[in-house]
Write an enzyme that holds these catalytic residues in place. Structure first.
Site, PDB file in Angstrom:
ATOM      1  N   GLU A  83      -0.468   9.802   1.626  1.00  0.00           N
ATOM      2  CA  GLU A  83       0.061   9.885   0.264  1.00  0.00           C
ATOM      3  C   GLU A  83      -0.963  10.425  -0.746  1.00  0.00           C
ATOM      4  O   GLU A  83      -0.860  10.148  -1.938  1.00  0.00           O
ATOM      5  CB  GLU A  83       0.556   8.507  -0.176  1.00  0.00           C
ATOM      6  CG  GLU A  83       1.771   8.044   0.606  1.00  0.00           C
ATOM      7  CD  GLU A  83       2.476   6.902  -0.089  1.00  0.00           C
ATOM      8  OE1 GLU A  83       3.592   7.108  -0.579  1.00  0.00           O
ATOM      9  OE2 GLU A  83       1.894   5.792  -0.126  1.00  0.00           O
ATOM     10  N   HIS A  97       0.632  -1.116  -3.580  1.00  0.00           N
ATOM     11  CA  HIS A  97       1.902  -1.794  -3.343  1.00  0.00           C
ATOM     12  C   HIS A  97       1.762  -3.233  -3.840  1.00  0.00           C
ATOM     13  O   HIS A  97       2.262  -4.158  -3.209  1.00  0.00           O
ATOM     14  CB  HIS A  97       2.255  -1.782  -1.852  1.00  0.00           C
ATOM     15  CG  HIS A  97       2.099  -0.434  -1.202  1.00  0.00           C
ATOM     16  ND1 HIS A  97       1.685  -0.279   0.094  1.00  0.00           N
ATOM     17  CD2 HIS A  97       2.310   0.824  -1.683  1.00  0.00           C
ATOM     18  CE1 HIS A  97       1.645   1.021   0.397  1.00  0.00           C
ATOM     19  NE2 HIS A  97       2.002   1.709  -0.664  1.00  0.00           N
ATOM     20  N   HIS A 107       8.621   0.524  -3.408  1.00  0.00           N
ATOM     21  CA  HIS A 107       7.388   1.042  -2.813  1.00  0.00           C
ATOM     22  C   HIS A 107       6.142   0.433  -3.468  1.00  0.00           C
ATOM     23  O   HIS A 107       5.406  -0.299  -2.822  1.00  0.00           O
ATOM     24  CB  HIS A 107       7.398   2.577  -2.931  1.00  0.00           C
ATOM     25  CG  HIS A 107       6.220   3.253  -2.325  1.00  0.00           C
ATOM     26  ND1 HIS A 107       6.214   4.571  -1.953  1.00  0.00           N
ATOM     27  CD2 HIS A 107       4.983   2.797  -2.028  1.00  0.00           C
ATOM     28  CE1 HIS A 107       5.041   4.896  -1.435  1.00  0.00           C
ATOM     29  NE2 HIS A 107       4.288   3.828  -1.485  1.00  0.00           N
TER      30      HIS A 107
HETATM   31 MN    MN Z   1       2.311   3.866  -0.762  1.00  0.00          MN
END
Ligand code: MN
Length: 272
Positions: A113, A134, A202
């Site tokens: 990511e 998160h 998320h």
């Molecule tokens: Mn993530």
């Protein structure tokens, strides 16, 4: 053959005279990006410290990451190799261009990511550091219509508004990860000019004009979420007297200065 300096090793930056291998990107090949230049060991040390602070403060666990813009090249950023944040050392820091291609990976893996970071740095010249986490208390606010509001002065930046990025809006059903440039662009667009943003089902993103401020905002986004949950329980549907926009603006001016005190404390806690 090109002479370049590797910025990937703390305090041990060295000059190498090696051929640049082409990067295998998206089915085609293009030259690996050139380094933005050597980075002081203290910078790599601080970025590793940030990673460990976020773990120590309960913002990241096995997942999540923090990055900062390259000090001398705005088109490059620094970020750890793919690794649990509590384990990051200065030697794990790698350099990327804004397409998220690594300058000199040396076989090390990158975070899937990293496009969150690259595309925010591209879209927001004022942002110098990005945290993606998160952190658990934040998640519920990405799932409901109730917006996050600033419960106290440390979370003043929340009063500017906290958008929610819903990856489903543009991409339909996905694995929820921001794993390519297109998704990173959509995320950066949703962030707009705000400091923090939630990601539906998320996590969240926190940004800042410096590494300590981005870390401060990531920590207090999580604290604020916990406080708002408690406040909503107490309020039982009644009014919540959160900071308004002007109070948020005034309090954030103070936070931008006082975040250094938190940074010094948190850094010491993780032995950096
Ligand atoms: Mn993530």
């Amino acid at each position: 053959m090109r002479l370049f300096r590797c910025a990937c090793h703390s305090g041990l930056s060295y000059w190498s005279n090696v051929a640049r291998a082409p990067a295998d990107v998206g089915g085609g090949t293009r030259a690996l990006p050139r380094s933005g230049g050597p980075v002081d060991a203290s910078v790599l040390h601080d970025l590793a410290a940030a990673s460990r602070i976020l773990a120590d403060q309960g913002v990241v666990d096995a997942f999540g990451h923090v990055s900062m813009r390259h000090p001398s090249d705005p088109n490059r950023f620094l970020m750890s190799r793919s690794l649990a944040p509590a384990l990051v050392t200065p030697d794990d820091i790698m350099e990327y261009d804004l397409d998220c291609d690594c300058v000199d990976a040396q076989g090390r893996g990158s975070f899937l990511e990293r496009f969150i970071h690259g595309e925010i740095f591209r879209k927001r010249p004022d942002v110098m550091a990005v945290v993606h986490s998160h952190s658990p208390n934040v998640i519920p606010f990405g799932l409901i219509d109730t917006p996050m509001r600033a419960m106290f002065h440390n979370a003043a930046f929340v009063a500017r508004g906290v958008p929610v990025f819903d990856i489903h809006e543009k991409f339909g059903a996905t694995d929820m990860l921001v794993g390519n440039s297109e998704k990173g662009v959509a995320l950066a667009e949703k962030l707009g000019d705000k400091d923090v943003m939630l990601m539906r089902a998320h996590g969240s993103v926190a940004t800042g004009p410096s590494l300590p401020v981005a870390v401060f905002r990531a920590v207090y986004t999580e604290v604020n979420a916990r406080l708002q949950f408690q406040t909503a329980m107490l309020a039982g549907g009644g009014n919540i007297a959160a900071l308004d926009a002007e109070e948020g603006r005034l309090a954030d001016e103070v936070n931008l200065k006082s975040s250094a005190r938190a940074w010094d404390l948190w850094k010491r806690r993780v032995g950096f």
